[in-house]
Write a protein that holds these residues in place. Structure first.
Motif, PDB file in Angstrom:
ATOM      1  N   GLY A 105      35.979   3.474  -5.121  1.00  0.00           N
ATOM      2  CA  GLY A 105      34.657   3.360  -4.630  1.00  0.00           C
ATOM      3  C   GLY A 105      33.503   2.746  -5.993  1.00  0.00           C
ATOM      4  N   VAL A 106      34.204   2.553  -7.082  1.00  0.00           N
ATOM      5  CA  VAL A 106      33.303   1.846  -7.904  1.00  0.00           C
ATOM      6  C   VAL A 106      33.986   0.921  -8.676  1.00  0.00           C
ATOM      7  CG1 VAL A 106      31.751   3.932  -8.295  1.00  0.00           C
ATOM      8  CG2 VAL A 106      33.849   3.524  -9.748  1.00  0.00           C
ATOM      9  N   ALA A 107      35.155   0.291  -8.045  1.00  0.00           N
ATOM     10  CA  ALA A 107      36.086  -0.658  -8.564  1.00  0.00           C
ATOM     11  C   ALA A 107      35.927  -1.945  -8.028  1.00  0.00           C
ATOM     12  CB  ALA A 107      37.503  -0.212  -8.242  1.00  0.00           C
ATOM     13  N   GLY A 108      34.813  -2.188  -7.153  1.00  0.00           N
ATOM     14  CA  GLY A 108      34.331  -3.416  -6.888  1.00  0.00           C
ATOM     15  C   GLY A 108      35.308  -4.167  -5.964  1.00  0.00           C
ATOM     16  N   TYR A 109      35.306  -5.623  -6.674  1.00  0.00           N
ATOM     17  CA  TYR A 109      36.330  -6.481  -5.878  1.00  0.00           C
ATOM     18  C   TYR A 109      37.671  -6.732  -6.479  1.00  0.00           C
ATOM     19  CZ  TYR A 109      32.339  -7.767  -3.154  1.00  0.00           C
ATOM     20  OH  TYR A 109      31.012  -7.674  -2.289  1.00  0.00           O
ATOM     21  N   ALA A 141      39.957  -4.299 -14.467  1.00  0.00           N
ATOM     22  CA  ALA A 141      39.747  -2.886 -15.501  1.00  0.00           C
ATOM     23  C   ALA A 141      40.563  -1.744 -14.688  1.00  0.00           C
ATOM     24  CB  ALA A 141      38.356  -2.650 -15.597  1.00  0.00           C
ATOM     25  N   PHE A 142      40.634  -2.158 -13.296  1.00  0.00           N
ATOM     26  CA  PHE A 142      41.096  -0.864 -12.329  1.00  0.00           C
ATOM     27  C   PHE A 142      42.814  -1.240 -11.957  1.00  0.00           C
ATOM     28  CE2 PHE A 142      36.707  -0.093 -12.410  1.00  0.00           C
ATOM     29  CZ  PHE A 142      36.529   1.073 -12.554  1.00  0.00           C
ATOM     30  N   VAL A 143      43.727  -0.519 -12.185  1.00  0.00           N
ATOM     31  CA  VAL A 143      45.195  -0.581 -11.921  1.00  0.00           C
ATOM     32  C   VAL A 143      45.825   0.354 -11.293  1.00  0.00           C
ATOM     33  CG1 VAL A 143      45.368  -2.549 -14.018  1.00  0.00           C
ATOM     34  CG2 VAL A 143      45.838   0.048 -14.195  1.00  0.00           C
ATOM     35  N   GLU A 144      46.736  -0.037 -10.432  1.00  0.00           N
ATOM     36  CA  GLU A 144      47.392   1.049  -9.874  1.00  0.00           C
ATOM     37  C   GLU A 144      48.201   1.775 -10.802  1.00  0.00           C
ATOM     38  OE1 GLU A 144      48.110   1.620  -6.574  1.00  0.00           O
ATOM     39  OE2 GLU A 144      46.505   0.150  -5.636  1.00  0.00           O
ATOM     40  N   ARG A 145      48.907   1.160 -11.793  1.00  0.00           N
ATOM     41  CA  ARG A 145      49.644   1.705 -12.871  1.00  0.00           C
ATOM     42  C   ARG A 145      49.338   1.269 -14.090  1.00  0.00           C
ATOM     43  NH1 ARG A 145      54.863   0.216 -14.780  1.00  0.00           N
ATOM     44  NH2 ARG A 145      56.205   1.958 -14.839  1.00  0.00           N
ATOM     45  N   LEU A 146      49.350   2.187 -15.373  1.00  0.00           N
ATOM     46  CA  LEU A 146      48.839   1.770 -16.320  1.00  0.00           C
ATOM     47  C   LEU A 146      50.176   0.791 -17.341  1.00  0.00           C
ATOM     48  CD1 LEU A 146      47.237   4.802 -17.970  1.00  0.00           C
ATOM     49  CD2 LEU A 146      46.237   2.753 -17.142  1.00  0.00           C
ATOM     50  N   ASP A 147      49.827  -0.248 -17.897  1.00  0.00           N
ATOM     51  CA  ASP A 147      51.058  -0.603 -18.771  1.00  0.00           C
ATOM     52  C   ASP A 147      51.658   0.327 -19.885  1.00  0.00           C
ATOM     53  OD1 ASP A 147      50.353  -3.085 -17.633  1.00  0.00           O
ATOM     54  OD2 ASP A 147      49.665  -4.098 -19.563  1.00  0.00           O
ATOM     55  N   ALA A 148      50.734   1.457 -19.922  1.00  0.00           N
ATOM     56  CA  ALA A 148      51.147   2.382 -20.976  1.00  0.00           C
ATOM     57  C   ALA A 148      52.558   2.836 -20.431  1.00  0.00           C
ATOM     58  CB  ALA A 148      50.162   3.574 -20.844  1.00  0.00           C
ATOM     59  N   TRP A 149      53.034   2.783 -19.101  1.00  0.00           N
ATOM     60  CA  TRP A 149      54.362   3.561 -18.807  1.00  0.00           C
ATOM     61  C   TRP A 149      55.314   2.674 -19.552  1.00  0.00           C
ATOM     62  CZ3 TRP A 149      55.406   7.879 -16.108  1.00  0.00           C
ATOM     63  CH2 TRP A 149      54.087   8.665 -15.586  1.00  0.00           C
ATOM     64  N   ASP A 150      55.219   1.143 -19.487  1.00  0.00           N
ATOM     65  CA  ASP A 150      56.123   0.291 -19.994  1.00  0.00           C
ATOM     66  C   ASP A 150      56.261   0.564 -21.448  1.00  0.00           C
ATOM     67  OD1 ASP A 150      56.617  -0.832 -17.531  1.00  0.00           O
ATOM     68  OD2 ASP A 150      54.902  -1.944 -17.758  1.00  0.00           O
ATOM     69  N   VAL A 183      32.723   0.570 -17.704  1.00  0.00           N
ATOM     70  CA  VAL A 183      33.660  -0.597 -17.669  1.00  0.00           C
ATOM     71  C   VAL A 183      33.108  -1.532 -16.730  1.00  0.00           C
ATOM     72  CG1 VAL A 183      35.785   0.180 -18.704  1.00  0.00           C
ATOM     73  CG2 VAL A 183      35.223   0.403 -16.236  1.00  0.00           C
ATOM     74  N   GLU A 184      32.923  -2.862 -16.754  1.00  0.00           N
ATOM     75  CA  GLU A 184      32.728  -3.545 -15.770  1.00  0.00           C
ATOM     76  C   GLU A 184      34.098  -3.904 -15.168  1.00  0.00           C
ATOM     77  OE1 GLU A 184      30.589  -7.407 -16.754  1.00  0.00           O
ATOM     78  OE2 GLU A 184      29.973  -6.475 -18.482  1.00  0.00           O
ATOM     79  N   GLU A 235      29.353  -1.645 -12.852  1.00  0.00           N
ATOM     80  CA  GLU A 235      28.114  -2.304 -12.180  1.00  0.00           C
ATOM     81  C   GLU A 235      28.065  -1.853 -10.509  1.00  0.00           C
ATOM     82  OE1 GLU A 235      31.121  -3.732 -12.835  1.00  0.00           O
ATOM     83  OE2 GLU A 235      31.530  -5.399 -11.471  1.00  0.00           O
ATOM     84  N   GLU A 236      28.955  -1.245 -10.075  1.00  0.00           N
ATOM     85  CA  GLU A 236      28.984  -0.828  -8.555  1.00  0.00           C
ATOM     86  C   GLU A 236      28.414   0.404  -8.656  1.00  0.00           C
ATOM     87  OE1 GLU A 236      30.135  -2.540  -5.887  1.00  0.00           O
ATOM     88  OE2 GLU A 236      30.287  -4.256  -7.315  1.00  0.00           O
ATOM     89  N   GLY A 237      28.165   1.272  -9.665  1.00  0.00           N
ATOM     90  CA  GLY A 237      27.671   2.798  -9.624  1.00  0.00           C
ATOM     91  C   GLY A 237      28.556   3.621 -10.437  1.00  0.00           C
ATOM     92  N   ILE A 238      28.044   5.010 -10.192  1.00  0.00           N
ATOM     93  CA  ILE A 238      28.703   5.961 -11.102  1.00  0.00           C
ATOM     94  C   ILE A 238      29.422   6.848 -10.204  1.00  0.00           C
ATOM     95  CG2 ILE A 238      28.264   8.084 -12.272  1.00  0.00           C
ATOM     96  CD1 ILE A 238      25.540   7.016 -13.097  1.00  0.00           C
TER      97      ILE A 238
END
Lengths: 549, 549
Positions: free
Chosen positions: A481-485, A426-435, A416-417, A460-463
Motif C-alpha cells: 500500500g505504500v510501495a507506489g508504482y 526499493a520494494f521487491v518480492e525477494r531480497l538479493d540477500a538470498w543469493d 525510502v522513496e 512518498e505514498e504514506g506511512i
C-alpha cells in the motif's frame, strides 16, 4: 568455527617483541622500519585488526601491511569494522590475508563480492559494530591491532581527538589479551591536549608520513534535498515523532533524515513540538543538525565519531556535545552504539531493498556492503526495561489488546522513496540477500533489519504502521500500500489497502493533515551549506568539496 | 520524564570547582575535606553516580555524601548500577536524594521496597547494566561521579586493578559532559602498575581512610552443592550444551551453574565434549571454573569484574584471562555485558518466580532486588548476525518449518529447583511483579526475563524446550510438566504432557540417558574450597570466610 583458537594467543608478546627489538627505540618506530616491524611481530594465521572505522583510517599501516612479503606473512584473519580502503582489499589479492570478519565495506562492496566469487576470501560474517567489538572480547580477539591517533607524546600516550571512534574497543581487547598494539600518529608532541589511550596499552608508535585519512561521511548538502524528501520528513515528524513523543533517537545517514533535522526548527516548531521531540540524540555531529541546536531543540548529542569541519562549532557547544576539558569532542563508537541500542526510543534509516515481510538489506547482488550500526539500532532492545512514553505506546500497539505480559517496544522506521536511483524499485518480492547467502556459504540470508523488528515504513505514498497489522497478510498489503508504482505496489489488493487506510494502518499525507503543496524547500531551516555556516555563527568549516563560494 | 534536563549540565564545571578551590591541592583532597568538597560541588537536583558495582564500592564517598547537610544538598537523583550499602539507602532516608535509576540492589532489596511504599523515593526504572551505562550517554549523564580505584599517582592517573568493573563507563560519560569526577583510592603511589583511567578525566583524588569495600560475590563452596544440583547440571550438559554445541556462554551466579562448571572436567569430558562446548566465556573469574581451566576445557574468559582471592591464579593464566602487561586482570562491565549480549550463544541463570508463560522475575513482594545483567544476556540479541552452530539450530527449532526469513536465536535457559528455600514454589500462576508495578507506578511489570526470550526451563524434573512449543497452550503445559509438585505442576494436563514428552519438548533425565543414581557429588571435579586451592596449584587464595582449615 574458531579455526585458530587452539593456538590463541599464540607466541607470547614478549617473544614477538624480542624479534623487533632492534627496530624500535622504546615505543618509537621510524616509518621506514614499519615493514620490518610488521614482518617481525605478525605471524601467519594471526587475527589482525587494521583500524578502519567508517571515518578515520589507519591508512599508513594498512598500506605497509599490504606491502609485506606474502611468503613471510600470509593467511591472516582480518577482524575489523570497516573494509574501506583499496589496501584492505589488496591484502586478500596479494594472499596476505584469507579470512574476514567485518561490519561495513562501503566503497569496496563490489570488489569484496568479486573476491568471494573468485574464492580468494572467506567472509565469515557481516556484523553490526557492537557485535564485532563484543567478539573481540570472546572469540575474535586480535593478535595485532594497527590503529590511528592524532598525536602521541614521548611516553606513548595517545590523543585521538574528536575521532576516537573504535580505538578504545580495539586497543582494550588487544592490549589485555597479550596482543600487540601499533599506533600511527599524525605527530609526536611534547604534551597532549588530553590522554585518550594510556601508553601502557600501546606497544609501538610511528609518526606516519601523512596524516591519517578521514572521510566526511555525515555531511549532506541541504541544496540537494528534494521536495519529496521534505514531504516524507513532514510525515515522519507528524505521524511518528509527534504521535509517539519520541525524545531519544538515532538518525541514519542520508538526505531523508537530513530533511527531518532541517525541519525541526521550522515545521516541528510550528506544531509546538520544541522540547517534546528530538531532545536527546545518539548521532554523529551532523552539520544538518546545527539549526535545530541553535533553535534550542536539542539538549544532548553523543557521537560515534566526529565530522570534519564541525570541530570549532562543537567546542562552542559543550552544553550539547560530549567534550573533554581540552574542549574537543570525545566520541566512542562502542558506547554510542550501546546508547543507540538501549537508550533510544527510535531508529530511522534507509535501505536498498525491502521485501513483502518488511525484511530489508543493503547487501544486494554483486555488492557486499555490510550493515554498520543498523542491525543494532534497528532491532528491538529486548533487554531494555526503562519506560518512556514512546516505548510504552509502541508496545501497546504491538500487543493489540492480546492477553500478554506488557512490554515496551523500540520504534524502527525504514524511510525510502519507492524508486531509488536508476529507477530501481526499493520494494521487491525477494531480497538479493538470498543469493548472497548462497555465494557466501551462510545459513541465513544477510538481512540488515528483520521485518518483525520494523515498526513503520515511510515512502512518498504514506506511512505503513506495521505494529497495527494483525497477520502476515495484512503486513504484506500494508507494505504494498505504500510501495507506489513499483511492481510490488501495483499488485496490491485495493479493497484491503482501503480497509487498512480506514483503520489508520496506512496513513496518507492528507490523513496527517499534510498537503503536498506545503512540502516546499522553503520549510528547510538551511537550504545550502552556506546557510549552515551562517547559522553556526561562522564556526562550521565545511570541507572544500562542500563549498561553492 | 527528564525533569532536570532543562538545566543539564547546569552550573559549569569551572564554577563548581571554583567554589572548592581552597579544599584541594591540585587534584588531591584530604579525607577530612571531602564533606566540604561535596557540599561545594554537588548542587540540589544533580544527577549523582555513587560507584556501587556488584563487587567494589566507593564506600568512603558514599558514607561522606550520606553525611552532608540535607539543607544544603537535597533532591539528588541517583543514577548508579547497584544500591548495595546502607549508606545508599541513608541518602533517601536523610532526604539528600529523592530519585533513583539503578540495576541491582541485592542486600537492600527489602529496605528499598519499604521506602517506595512510604513514598520517600521515586524509583524510575530497574535497568540492565548496559542499558543504564547507555543512558549515561543520553539522558542520565551524571553531574557528579564518585568512584573507587586501587591507587592514584601524583598526577591523578588511576589504577583500578582487576576490579575495573563500571569505572570506565561512569567516568567517560561524566568527564566528557562537563561533570565532576571524584575518586577515592586505597593509596597514592609514586608509580602505578598501569594506568586504567587517565588523570585528565579525574577532577579530585582522595586517599580514603580504609580500602574500598569489596564483596566476593561469585565464590560458591563446592561442599554446598547438592546431588539434585549435580543431576540438573548433567541434564544441562547433555540436553543443552552438547545438543546445540554451545561454545560461547555466560553463567549466572549460583550453585546450579557452579555444579555445571565442576562437571566439565569429569562428566562432560567422559562424554567427549572437551573442545566442543564451553570454550569461550563472558564470566567473572569463578573459582569453580579452576578445574575446567586446568583441564584445558577453557580457551578464554573475559570478565565483568574480578573475584577476591583469584588474583595470583589469574596472573598465572594470561592465556585464558584478559590481563595487562603488569600481570593483573582488566575487567570491564560494559564490554563484558556487550560480549554477553552479542558474542555468547547461551545465557543460563536462575530466578525466584516463573509464570505459566515463562516470564520470570526476582522482584517479588516486598523486595525490589533488580536484575543486574540478566535482562541483557537473557534476551535474544536481535541485532546479532554472525552464525554459530548453536545459534542456527536454536533459530531452526524456533521457526518449526514456518515459511519465514531464517534467523538464528540465542539460547536462554532458566535453571531452578521446583521449590526454593522455605518451600516457596518457583512456579506461580501470577508474578508478584504485577503488584510491584502498581506500587512503583510502572506501566509494565518489572520482568527479569520475558517468556518469549526463554528457550529452556530446567528443573530436577527435566528440561522443557520452549522453542518446540507450537502455541501458548503447549508452552503452559511444557512448563507445568517440569514444575513437579508445585501447585502449577500438579495442575498439568497429563495427556498433553505425555504428548510433549513423546515429541521431545519435555526431556526427562532417562530420555537423556541419565539415571538419577549417577548424579553423585563424586562427579564434581572439586568437592570443597580446599580442592579448588589444590587444583589451582596453591594460587587461589580464598577469603577467610570460605576457609575451614
Amino acid at each position: 568455527m574458531n579455526a585458530n583458537d587452539h593456538r590463541f594467543p599464540g607466541t607470547p608478546r614478549a617473544e614477538r617483541k624480542g624479534r623487533a627489538a632492534a627496530l624500535a627505540q622504546g615505543r618509537r618506530v621510524a616509518a621506514d622500519n614499519v615493514t620490518a616491524l610488521l614482518e617481525a611481530v605478525v605471524e601467519c594465521g594471526d587475527r589482525v585488526c587494521v583500524e578502519g572505522n567508517n571515518q578515520k583510517q589507519a591508512d599508513f599501516l594498512a598500506r605497509t601491511l599490504a606491502g609485506v612479503d606474502p611468503q613471510r606473512v600470509h593467511d591472516l584473519h582480518l577482524v575489523q569494522s570497516v573494509v574501506a580502503l583499496p589496501e584492505h582489499v589488496a591484502l586478500f589479492e596479494r594472499g596476505i590475508a584469507s579470512q574476514l570478519d567485518f561490519s561495513f565495506s562501503g566503497p569496496q562492496a563490489t570488489r569484496l563480492a568479486s573476491l568471494v566469487e573468485e574464492g580468494r576470501i572467506r567472509v565469515n560474517a557481516i556484523h553490526t559494530y557492537l557485535e564485532l567489538f563484543a567478539r573481540y572480547f570472546v572469540d575474535l580477539t586480535p593478535n595485532v591491532a594497527l590503529i590511528a591517533a592524532e598525536a602521541a607524546d614521548a611516553q606513548g600516550n595517545l590523543y585521538t581527538g574528536p575521532n576516537t571512534e573504535d580505538t578504545p574497543a580495539i586497543v582494550e581487547a588487544t592490549a589485555f589479551r597479550g596482543g600487540i598494539v601499533i599506533a600511527q600518529v599524525n605527530e609526536i608532541r611534547d604534551t597532549l591536549p588530553r590522554v585518550d589511550i594510556p601508553a601502557d596499552w600501546v606497544d609501538y608508535v610511528v609518526e606516519a608520513p601523512t596524516p591519517y585519512y578521514i572521510e566526511p561521511l555525515f555531511t549532506r548538502d541541504p541544496a540537494l534535498i528534494s521536495e519529496i524528501q521534505v514531504l516524507m520528513a513532514m510525515m515522519v515528524i507528524r505521524g511518528i515523532y509527534a504521535r509517539y513523543g519520541v525524545t531519544t533517537l538515532n538518525h541514519g545517514i542520508g538526505f531523508d533524515t537530513a530533511a527531518i533535522e532541517l525541519l525541526l526548527p521550522t515545521y516541528a516548531a510550528q506544531l509546538g513540538l520544541k522540547g517534546r521531540i528530538c531532545t536527546h540524540w545518539a548521532l554523529n555531529p551532523h552539520p544538518a543538525l546545527i539549526p535545530a541546536i541553535e533553535a534550542g531543540f536539542v539538549h544532548s548529542v553523543h557521537s560515534f565519531g566526529s565530522e570534519l569541519g564541525m570541530e570549532a562549532y562543537i567546542a562552542s557547544r559543550p552544553d550539547v556535545f560530549f567534550t573533554g576539558a581540552d574542549g574537543s569532542m570525545r566520541s566512542n563508537r562502542a558506547f554510542c552504539q550501546a546508547a543507540g541500542h538501549y537508550a533510544c526510543d527510535l531508529f530511522i534509516g534507509s535501505t536498498l531493498q525491502i521485501d513483502l515481510a518488511g525484511n530489508s538489506s543493503t547487501a544486494t547482488r554483486g555488492r557486499i556492503a555490510g550493515f554498520g550500526g543498523a542491525p543494532n539500532m534497528g532491532a528491538d532492545a529486548r533487554g531494555r526495561r526503562h519506560e518512556s512514553a514512546a516505548w510504552i505506546k509502541a508496545g501497546e500497539e504491538a500487543r493489540q489488546g492480546r492477553d500478554e505480559m506488557p512490554r515496551g517496544r523500540k520504534l524502527v522506521v525504514q524511510m525510502v522513496e519507492t524508486f531509488r536511483e536508476h529507477m530501481e524499485p526499493a520494494f521487491v518480492e525477494r531480497l538479493d540477500a538470498w543469493d548472497l547467502a548462497r555465494d557466501m556459504g551462510l545459513s541465513n540470508p544477510p538481512v540488515m533489519i528483520f521485518g518483525d523488528d520494523v515498526t513503520h515504513i515511510v515512502t512518498e505514498e504514506g506511512i505503513a504502521n506495521l505494529l497495527l497489522c494483525r497477520d502476515a497478510g495484512e503486513r504484506e498489503q500494508a507494505i504494498r500500500g505504500v510501495a507506489g508504482y513499483t511492481a510490488v505496489g501495483l499488485a496490491r489488493d485495493r479493497d484491503r489497502v482501503a480497509e487498512l487506510e480506514s483503520r489508520g494502518v496506512i496513513l496518507r499525507p492528507a490523513a496527517l493533515g499534510i498537503s503536498r503543496r506545503q512540502a516546499s524547500r522553503d520549510l528547510l531551516a538551511a537550504r545550502s551549506v552556506k546557510d549552515l555556516v551562517r547559522i553556526s555563527g561562522g564556526l562550521y568549516e565545511p570541507p572544500s568539496r562542500f563549498r561553492n563560494w
